[in-house]
Write a protein that holds these residues in place. Structure first.
Motif, short mmCIF file in Angstrom:
data_model
loop_
_atom_site.label_atom_id
_atom_site.label_comp_id
_atom_site.label_asym_id
_atom_site.label_seq_id
_atom_site.Cartn_x
_atom_site.Cartn_y
_atom_site.Cartn_z
N THR A 1 -13.81 -92.98 3.83
CA THR A 1 -12.85 -91.77 3.71
C THR A 1 -13.71 -90.82 2.95
O THR A 1 -14.14 -90.74 1.67
N VAL B 1 -9.84 -90.25 6.97
CA VAL B 1 -10.30 -91.62 6.98
C VAL B 1 -11.19 -91.48 8.44
O VAL B 1 -10.75 -91.14 9.61
N ARG C 1 -4.46 -102.39 5.13
CA ARG C 1 -3.35 -101.65 5.63
C ARG C 1 -2.04 -102.08 4.93
O ARG C 1 -1.26 -101.48 4.16
N TYR D 1 -2.57 -96.49 3.30
CA TYR D 1 -3.09 -96.59 4.68
C TYR D 1 -2.54 -97.10 5.71
O TYR D 1 -2.98 -97.70 6.90
N TRP E 1 -5.01 -89.84 4.43
CA TRP E 1 -4.02 -90.55 3.50
C TRP E 1 -3.33 -89.68 2.72
O TRP E 1 -3.93 -88.50 2.14
#
Length: 725
Positions: free
Chosen positions: A463, A469, A514, A524, A540
């Motif tokens: 990131t 990302v 995630r 995420y 994000w």
């Protein structure tokens, strides 16, 4: 993020392994095993094809002769020798089990890095808290962005390095750049500053040195190191006195302005001039430039952040943005120029002592329960918060500290403050285990060294400083004998009784990340390898698979529950260590254009070491004359922690009362031998950027002995041929 091939080569779209720009690049790998070739990707919006010298030479460290290619273990005679992976991993697991049995789980520690992929940072935090059940985990990002992170959370309720894309910088009216030298640290970003000026905007640079970035500025303010807080308060004083406060914004979107106004009014221009060395006329000029356009930004880096009052200092610069309405609006705001390659993602997913993935808090019962459910453990099984990075290292080998330590992606022997003391503490450990690409100075002290894959040899996400990302694809296989960090964690967890839950496949790890971040501040949940591989630009928070991501934060509300930002309202205080008769000068440290962080990798690249071969002491000619020092002659610099020796470099770019040293080298010229480990009370950031020193002309000093425990090894860690005879 594609890989294509021909009969002679394969080409993979990837990203640079160095700074937080994460510049897009292509890596062409000859099928016959020749040297890979790097080029920039014009279509990637951050660098638009440009690469700095470090990026252009990134493939050099992929060569087998430049890196470790098999595990090393310390033998009974005290030397490192080659070993099989099973022997090395068995030793590590046994050491961790024995330490925990004898001294308790908290005696086993983990020290991570801001260059690890999101997957590795996530799994490392899980490994510490599930497989080791230890609170003793932190990482070298504590030495980089932690003060800015703490100040941003306090002000906005959320920390993301830049809450807007880099592309917004040329579209603002004024950029106030504090303690940053991107011309050396992230050269492809300089184009945004040039475009700002081409578009009619202005650039103010605040730095004790007239750097290459300062040469681009409309105005350069050159304060004493350690006085950035007073300078910010002085500018806010002039903003208030000049009637430049955005009263509607302050009333509708903030809390705490009255306290900030009281703090600023106690820092009138003449007082600030006396504290900082910046003239009243320059303070007024900076205020006029910053308040004149409709839009403006403040960007900080390590200069104001790496101080024992770094959180308060960044808070004061944020206060300047809030008072003028330059936050939460298009083309305006505060941002931190994150340093390490995954400095943003690395601080989001569980490497910090008090943090769980997605910026969840280890001390919040709801956050603990959410992550524990994903990990398949009871919330009460998760350990509590540990200590910060320097505190972890400072207590290493002591009865109240860690006795066995796993270091992954960091070289604290060179990069930690008061590095001589930290080296002693690492030597005092019962067991030191280092995962690294090269035989770093820290790895040379280890009982077990595990050779791991690097950027072009493994897939993972990072990131960048914008919160963007990125998927970095593997372009080639690692050498035989090299494993990934994920393999190391998987294999160690299995040996410690956790055969499941630590997958080696990065996409599987990311899928779990995630789930662990769903609903968290750094969410995420909606980001997938498939979306990234398809070329979507995802910043994000991205909470759902159909969500487009969030390139700009805070446009409608800040992240506090009531949607309002908070003023910090700090007051100036001196550095932890001020000059005196014995140590009359100030030392500040930084980077050079050709090297990166501790230099463990860039010092192995011939093109970079030829351009920048070793440490130096930069001093003003007036100071040199008083010392009898000449260009290239050795100087000793002494602080309360130690003495270093390096050649003199004369420069009118530095203040006569200030000394500068780059921190990339070990040995006699190791700058961090001198630096002060005094900690910010909030962020626990050490005070790298200012300490009191004396400087004397002297003969060269000997090496510092970090090689003493390594015998008969070639650069890649294998026995030298002559040693085998």
């Amino acid at each position: 993020m594609t890989t294509t091939g021909t009969a002679t080569e394969t080409t993979t779209e990837t990203h640079c392994p160095y700074c937080a720009l994460q510049c897009g690049m292509r890596l062409r790998v000859p099928v016959d095993g020749g040297v890979p070739e790097v080029s920039g990707r014009e279509e990637f919006p951050v660098n638009r094809g440009a690469l700095c010298g470090k990026g252009q030479n990134a493939a050099a460290v992929l060569a087998p002769g430049a890196r470790l290619t098999e595990p090393l273990v310390r033998d009974a005679a005290g030397a490192l020798r080659p070993a099989t992976w099973d022997e090395a991993l068995d030793r590590v697991a046994a050491a961790f089990r024995d330490t925990a049995a004898e001294h308790g789980r908290a005696a086993v520690g983990v020290f991570g890095g801001g260059g690890l992929t999101n997957e590795k940072a996530y799994l490392l935090g899980k490994f510490a808290r599930v497989a080791l059940r230890t609170p003793a985990i932190d990482y070298n990002g504590r030495f980089c962005m932690s003060s800015a992170a703490a100040a941003s959370r306090a002000a906005f309720g959320l920390d993301r390095g830049l809450p807007f894309p880099l592309a917004d910088i040329p579209r603002t009216g004024c950029v106030l750049l504090v303690g940053s030298n991107p011309a050396d640290t992230m050269p492809p970003a300089v184009r945004y500053l040039r475009e700002l000026r081409e578009n009619g905007g202005t650039l103010i640079v605040i730095d004790p040195r007239r750097t290459r970035t300062a040469e681009l500025a409309d105005l350069h303010l050159q304060p004493l190191p350690g006085t950035d807080l007073a300078l910010a308060l002085g500018l806010l004083h002039l903003v208030i006195a000049g009637g430049h406060v955005d009263k509607d914004f302050v009333a509708e979107r903030t809390h705490g302005f009255d306290a900030a106004r009281a703090a600023a009014m106690a820092h009138w221009p003449e007082r600030v001039e006396a504290l900082t060395g910046v003239s009243v006329s320059q303070l007024r000029e900076a205020t006029d430039l910053f308040t004149a356009p409709e839009h403006a930004m403040v960007l900080t880096a390590r200069g104001p952040e790496q101080q024992s009052k770094g959180t308060a200092t960044v808070g004061a610069w944020i206060d300047l943005c809030l008072a003028t309405g330059r936050a939460g609006r298009p083309y305006s705001g505060y941002g931190c120029l994150t340093g390490q390659g995954n400095g943003q993602g690395g601080r989001e997913h569980g490497q910090k002592a008090d943090q769980l993935p997605g910026y969840r808090s280890l001390t919040d019962p709801a956050d603990r329960a959410a992550v524990a459910a994903v990990w398949g453990v009871a919330p009460e099984e998760l350990p509590g918060a540990g200590t910060s990075a320097y505190e972890l290292l400072d207590r290493a080998g002591r009865p109240d500290g860690v006795r066995s330590l796993l270091v992954m992606g960091s070289n604290p022997v060179v990069s930690a403050p008061d590095a001589g003391h930290v080296t002693e503490r690492l030597r005092a450990l019962d067991h030191l285990v280092v995962c690294d690409v090269v035989l770093s100075e820290t790895a040379r002290l280890a009982d077990v060294v595990l050779p791991v894959a690097q950027w072009a040899e493994e897939t993972g996400t990072l990131t960048n400083l914008e919160g963007r990302v990125l998927l970095r694809r593997a372009a080639l296989d690692p050498p035989a004998g090299v494993r990934t960090d994920l393999h190391v964690l998987h294999a160690l967890a299995a040996r410690l009784g956790h055969p499941g839950g630590f997958p080696e496949d990065p996409e599987e790890v990311f899928a779990e990340l995630r789930r662990a971040t769903e609903g968290a501040p750094a969410d995420y949940a909606g980001i997938s390898y498939a979306r990234l591989a398809a070329g979507e630009a995802l910043h994000w928070p991205c909470p759902a698979p159909a969500h487009p991501g969030t390139p700009r934060l805070f446009l409608d509300r800040f992240a506090h529950p009531d949607g309002r930002a908070r003023f910090a309202a700090p007051s100036h205080r001196p550095a932890a260590e001020e000059p005196d008769a014995a140590y009359p000068l100030r030392l500040t440290t930084g980077r050079t254009v050709h090297h990166y962080q501790s230099g463990a990798q860039t010092r192995r690249v011939p093109a970079l070491t030829t351009a920048d071969p070793g440490p130096y002491v930069e001093i003003h000619p007036h100071l040199a004359a008083s010392l009898g020092a000449t260009e290239g002659a050795p100087l000793t610099v002494t602080s309360r922690r130690g003495t270093v020796t390096a050649p003199t470099r004369l420069s009118t770019a530095i203040r006569p009362d200030t000394v500068f040293m780059p921190f990339h080298w070990p040995g006699a010229g190791r700058a961090n031998t001198l630096t002060n480990p005094a900690l910010d009370p909030v962020s626990r950031m050490p005070e790298f950027k200012v300490c009191a020193v004396r400087v004397e002309a002297a003969a060269p000093a000997p090496e510092d002995g970090t090689r003493d425990r390594v015998r008969d090894l070639a650069p890649n860690g294998a026995p030298r041929p002559e040693a085998a005879r």
